[in-house]
Design a protein around this motif. Structure first.
Motif, PDB file in Angstrom:
ATOM      1  N   ALA A 117      15.552  -2.599   0.537  1.00 16.29           N
ATOM      2  CA  ALA A 117      15.772  -3.973   0.097  1.00 16.29           C
ATOM      3  C   ALA A 117      14.858  -4.981   0.786  1.00 16.29           C
ATOM      4  O   ALA A 117      14.752  -6.127   0.342  1.00 16.29           O
ATOM      5  N   SER A 118      14.209  -4.582   1.883  1.00 11.59           N
ATOM      6  CA  SER A 118      13.314  -5.516   2.577  1.00 11.59           C
ATOM      7  C   SER A 118      11.863  -5.383   2.111  1.00 11.59           C
ATOM      8  O   SER A 118      10.972  -5.997   2.689  1.00 11.59           O
ATOM      9  N   ALA A 119      11.631  -4.602   1.074  1.00 16.41           N
ATOM     10  CA  ALA A 119      10.270  -4.460   0.538  1.00 16.41           C
ATOM     11  C   ALA A 119       9.757  -5.803   0.025  1.00 16.41           C
ATOM     12  O   ALA A 119      10.525  -6.648  -0.455  1.00 16.41           O
ATOM     13  N   LEU A 120       8.445  -6.006   0.122  1.00 12.65           N
ATOM     14  CA  LEU A 120       7.858  -7.272  -0.316  1.00 12.65           C
ATOM     15  C   LEU A 120       7.951  -7.452  -1.827  1.00 12.65           C
ATOM     16  O   LEU A 120       7.983  -8.577  -2.329  1.00 12.65           O
TER      17      LEU A 120
ATOM     18  N   VAL B  12       9.818   0.528   3.056  1.00  4.94           N
ATOM     19  CA  VAL B  12       9.293  -0.653   2.387  1.00  4.94           C
ATOM     20  C   VAL B  12       8.734  -0.294   1.011  1.00  4.94           C
ATOM     21  O   VAL B  12       8.212  -1.151   0.307  1.00  4.94           O
ATOM     22  N   GLY B  13       8.840   0.965   0.621  1.00  6.04           N
ATOM     23  CA  GLY B  13       8.289   1.421  -0.647  1.00  6.04           C
ATOM     24  C   GLY B  13       9.319   2.120  -1.506  1.00  6.04           C
ATOM     25  O   GLY B  13      10.526   2.100  -1.244  1.00  6.04           O
ATOM     26  N   ALA B  14       8.836   2.761  -2.537  1.00  6.11           N
ATOM     27  CA  ALA B  14       9.703   3.506  -3.448  1.00  6.11           C
ATOM     28  C   ALA B  14      10.307   4.713  -2.741  1.00  6.11           C
ATOM     29  O   ALA B  14       9.693   5.313  -1.857  1.00  6.11           O
ATOM     30  N   ILE B  15      11.525   5.080  -3.142  1.00  8.84           N
ATOM     31  CA  ILE B  15      12.218   6.247  -2.607  1.00  8.84           C
ATOM     32  C   ILE B  15      12.447   7.225  -3.751  1.00  8.84           C
ATOM     33  O   ILE B  15      13.054   6.865  -4.776  1.00  8.84           O
ATOM     34  N   ASN B  16      11.958   8.451  -3.584  1.00  5.91           N
ATOM     35  CA  ASN B  16      12.103   9.488  -4.598  1.00  5.91           C
ATOM     36  C   ASN B  16      12.638  10.757  -3.954  1.00  5.91           C
ATOM     37  O   ASN B  16      11.990  11.331  -3.072  1.00  5.91           O
ATOM     38  N   LEU B  17      13.810  11.213  -4.380  1.00  6.56           N
ATOM     39  CA  LEU B  17      14.440  12.408  -3.829  1.00  6.56           C
ATOM     40  C   LEU B  17      14.673  13.420  -4.942  1.00  6.56           C
ATOM     41  O   LEU B  17      15.150  13.067  -6.032  1.00  6.56           O
ATOM     42  N   THR B  18      14.377  14.688  -4.643  1.00  8.44           N
ATOM     43  CA  THR B  18      14.550  15.758  -5.618  1.00  8.44           C
ATOM     44  C   THR B  18      15.358  16.897  -5.020  1.00  8.44           C
ATOM     45  O   THR B  18      15.051  17.361  -3.926  1.00  8.44           O
ATOM     46  N   ARG B  19      16.375  17.313  -5.735  1.00 11.68           N
ATOM     47  CA  ARG B  19      17.214  18.468  -5.431  1.00 11.68           C
ATOM     48  C   ARG B  19      17.736  18.430  -3.996  1.00 11.68           C
ATOM     49  O   ARG B  19      17.211  19.097  -3.112  1.00 11.68           O
ATOM     50  N   ILE B  20      18.790  17.644  -3.791  1.00 16.86           N
ATOM     51  CA  ILE B  20      19.365  17.500  -2.460  1.00 16.86           C
ATOM     52  C   ILE B  20      20.861  17.804  -2.497  1.00 16.86           C
ATOM     53  O   ILE B  20      21.508  17.696  -3.544  1.00 16.86           O
ATOM     54  N   GLU B  21      21.388  18.185  -1.350  1.00 19.08           N
ATOM     55  CA  GLU B  21      22.827  18.260  -1.175  1.00 19.08           C
ATOM     56  C   GLU B  21      23.167  17.682   0.191  1.00 19.08           C
ATOM     57  O   GLU B  21      22.444  17.883   1.168  1.00 19.08           O
ATOM     58  N   ALA B  22      24.276  16.926   0.234  1.00 20.01           N
ATOM     59  CA  ALA B  22      24.732  16.308   1.476  1.00 20.01           C
ATOM     60  C   ALA B  22      26.253  16.363   1.465  1.00 20.01           C
ATOM     61  O   ALA B  22      26.905  15.559   0.782  1.00 20.01           O
ATOM     62  N   GLU B  23      26.791  17.303   2.191  1.00 24.79           N
ATOM     63  CA  GLU B  23      28.219  17.570   2.137  1.00 24.79           C
ATOM     64  C   GLU B  23      28.835  17.610   3.528  1.00 24.79           C
ATOM     65  O   GLU B  23      28.219  18.076   4.482  1.00 24.79           O
ATOM     66  N   ARG B  24      30.058  17.081   3.626  1.00 21.82           N
ATOM     67  CA  ARG B  24      30.902  17.190   4.812  1.00 21.82           C
ATOM     68  C   ARG B  24      30.219  16.656   6.083  1.00 21.82           C
ATOM     69  O   ARG B  24      30.257  17.288   7.135  1.00 21.82           O
ATOM     70  N   ASN B  25      29.595  15.500   5.937  1.00 26.66           N
ATOM     71  CA  ASN B  25      28.996  14.840   7.094  1.00 26.66           C
ATOM     72  C   ASN B  25      29.991  13.868   7.725  1.00 26.66           C
ATOM     73  O   ASN B  25      30.920  13.378   7.079  1.00 26.66           O
ATOM     74  N   GLY B  26      29.782  13.568   9.011  1.00 28.37           N
ATOM     75  CA  GLY B  26      30.716  12.750   9.762  1.00 28.37           C
ATOM     76  C   GLY B  26      30.749  11.290   9.343  1.00 28.37           C
ATOM     77  O   GLY B  26      31.708  10.580   9.653  1.00 28.37           O
ATOM     78  N   TYR B  27      29.699  10.821   8.645  1.00 27.07           N
ATOM     79  CA  TYR B  27      29.705   9.451   8.132  1.00 27.07           C
ATOM     80  C   TYR B  27      29.273   9.519   6.675  1.00 27.07           C
ATOM     81  O   TYR B  27      29.878  10.221   5.890  1.00 27.07           O
ATOM     82  N   ARG B  28      28.234   8.834   6.289  1.00 24.99           N
ATOM     83  CA  ARG B  28      27.802   8.881   4.898  1.00 24.99           C
ATOM     84  C   ARG B  28      27.082  10.199   4.572  1.00 24.99           C
ATOM     85  O   ARG B  28      26.508  10.829   5.454  1.00 24.99           O
ATOM     86  N   GLY B  29      27.104  10.538   3.310  1.00 22.65           N
ATOM     87  CA  GLY B  29      26.303  11.671   2.873  1.00 22.65           C
ATOM     88  C   GLY B  29      24.835  11.301   2.817  1.00 22.65           C
ATOM     89  O   GLY B  29      23.991  11.911   3.470  1.00 22.65           O
ATOM     90  N   VAL B  30      24.524  10.236   2.034  1.00 19.22           N
ATOM     91  CA  VAL B  30      23.141   9.761   1.883  1.00 19.22           C
ATOM     92  C   VAL B  30      23.141   8.242   1.913  1.00 19.22           C
ATOM     93  O   VAL B  30      23.925   7.592   1.197  1.00 19.22           O
ATOM     94  N   ARG B  31      22.259   7.652   2.735  1.00 18.26           N
ATOM     95  CA  ARG B  31      22.061   6.210   2.721  1.00 18.26           C
ATOM     96  C   ARG B  31      20.598   5.918   2.428  1.00 18.26           C
ATOM     97  O   ARG B  31      19.704   6.447   3.118  1.00 18.26           O
ATOM     98  N   LEU B  32      20.345   5.072   1.420  1.00 20.93           N
ATOM     99  CA  LEU B  32      18.986   4.726   1.010  1.00 20.93           C
ATOM    100  C   LEU B  32      18.829   3.208   1.036  1.00 20.93           C
ATOM    101  O   LEU B  32      19.651   2.480   0.474  1.00 20.93           O
ATOM    102  N   TYR B  33      17.756   2.735   1.682  1.00 25.39           N
ATOM    103  CA  TYR B  33      17.543   1.299   1.840  1.00 25.39           C
ATOM    104  C   TYR B  33      16.061   0.966   1.665  1.00 25.39           C
ATOM    105  O   TYR B  33      15.212   1.504   2.376  1.00 25.39           O
TER     106      TYR B  33
END
Length: 362
Positions: free
Chosen positions: A324-327, A301-322
């Motif tokens: 949208a339901s924040a007030l 429900v708040g801000a999302i802050n990501l630093t220095r990440i890797e997401a490789e060869r996963n069975g579905y999405r690499g990264v999902r960020l949500y």
């Protein structure tokens, strides 16, 4: 029968006690629920074989307390039941459970099981290789550590003061580490690799499905300084699952090669507050690779802050960020990311706020 059984209305103090190899019961059984007083079991030396509760037919150590519980320099291994079972959930006050330099290995049930009304603090722990003693390494619900203070309130913390290694919750036939807390959760330098359930489950949301509300309180912090990290790899289920009512902040983590998702950070329930922040110190890269499902999922429900990440060869999405339901409109910020070769979307963002991507390859 039991090696040592104590029923009292007062405090209990044991120092340098070894109760092992009892064929008909627990190593030590303590109960002062009809009265009140602290229970304290300690060792005068750092050798975990001095205050030792092992090779017993049932639990290594059983404590039902109406007071604070303190364990220091003890181990409970190779028991036919739990390594240590501690229950102060019916105590008259919010008494804490505190442990330092403890080990619970190769028990037939979960290594350490704690139900408390107060804060739980554990410093320097190894609870690994707990299993049902057959030749099949399958999910039998036999975990490394289970901690629960939802009968009362207070912080739950797992800390590390030894400069070497980690707090270990590995190679269990269930979930490595599970925490249900009515208060903030803090982890420092944990390793929950190679479990047949999930690596770690951290829940201080305590969702009421009927009301649709979190009944818990506090945020979740996984703190690792430069040169250190926490690992949630090679588990049959999910690597790391966090469900919180408050802000979620982590640094220097790895969640890869899990049968389910790598990591899920969720503080997206009604009544929750705060954002999700993933930091990187030193030369560490937060990695979420080779998982059976999405590498990293963040729902807030708040801000999302990501630093220095890797997401490789996963069975579905690499990264999902949500979020949208924040007030109110909350931003999504990613600094330095490598998101490659995933089976589904590399990077999927659903937000009402602004999006800022810096040095992101997908």
């Amino acid at each position: 029968g039991n090696g040592l059984a104590i029923r009292t209305r007062g405090a209990v103090t044991l120092t340098d006690v070894n109760s092992s190899g009892n064929g008909g019961g627990h190593g030590v059984s303590i109960n002062n629920l009809t009265g009140s007083g602290a229970v304290r079991i300690t060792s005068t030396v750092e050798d975990l074989s001095v205050s030792y509760f092992g090779e017993n037919a049932d639990f290594g150590l059983s404590i039902y307390a109406n007071g604070a519980v303190t364990l220091a320099g003890i181990s409970a291994n190779n028991n036919g039941g739990y390594g240590a079972y501690i229950d102060s959930s019916s105590a008259s006050g919010l008494f804490p459970v505190t442990m330092t330099n403890v080990g619970f290995w190769n028990n037939h049930y979960t290594g350490l099981h704690v139900i408390s009304r107060g804060a739980i603090t554990i410093t320097n722990i190894d609870s690994s290789d707990n299993n049902n003693w057959d030749d099949e390494f399958t999910n039998e619900g036999i975990g490394g550590v289970y901690l629960d203070n939802t009968a009362g309130s207070g912080a739950v913390s797992i800390l590390r003061t030894v400069t070497k290694w980690h707090n270990w919750f590995s190679n269990n036939e269930g979930t490595g580490l599970e925490i249900r807390a009515k208060g903030p959760i803090t982890l420092v330098r944990v390793n929950t690799d190679n479990n047949r359930g999930d690596g770690a489950i951290l829940d201080n949301c305590l969702l009421d499905d009927t009301l649709g509300l979190c009944l818990g309180t506090g945020g979740v912090n996984i703190n690792n300084a430069a040169g250190y990290a926490s690992y949630f790899n090679n588990n049959a289920g999910m690597g790391l699952y966090i469900h919180s009512k408050g802000a979620i902040t982590t640094s220097n983590i790895s969640a890869g090669n899990n049968g389910g998702g790598g990591a899920v950070f969720d503080n997206n329930e009604t009544g929750a507050s705060g954002g999700v922040t993933l930091l990187a110190y030193g030369d560490h890269t937060n990695s979420f690779n080779y998982n059976g499902d999405t590498g990293l999922g963040v729902y807030s429900v708040g801000a999302i802050n990501l630093t220095r990440i890797e997401a490789e060869r996963n069975g579905y999405r690499g990264v999902r960020l949500y979020n949208a339901s924040a007030l109110s409109n909350q931003p999504v910020t990613i600094n330095d990311a490598r998101i490659y070769s995933n089976h589904g979307d590399g990077l999927y963002i659903n937000t009402k706020g602004g999006v800022r991507l810096t040095d992101v390859q997908s």
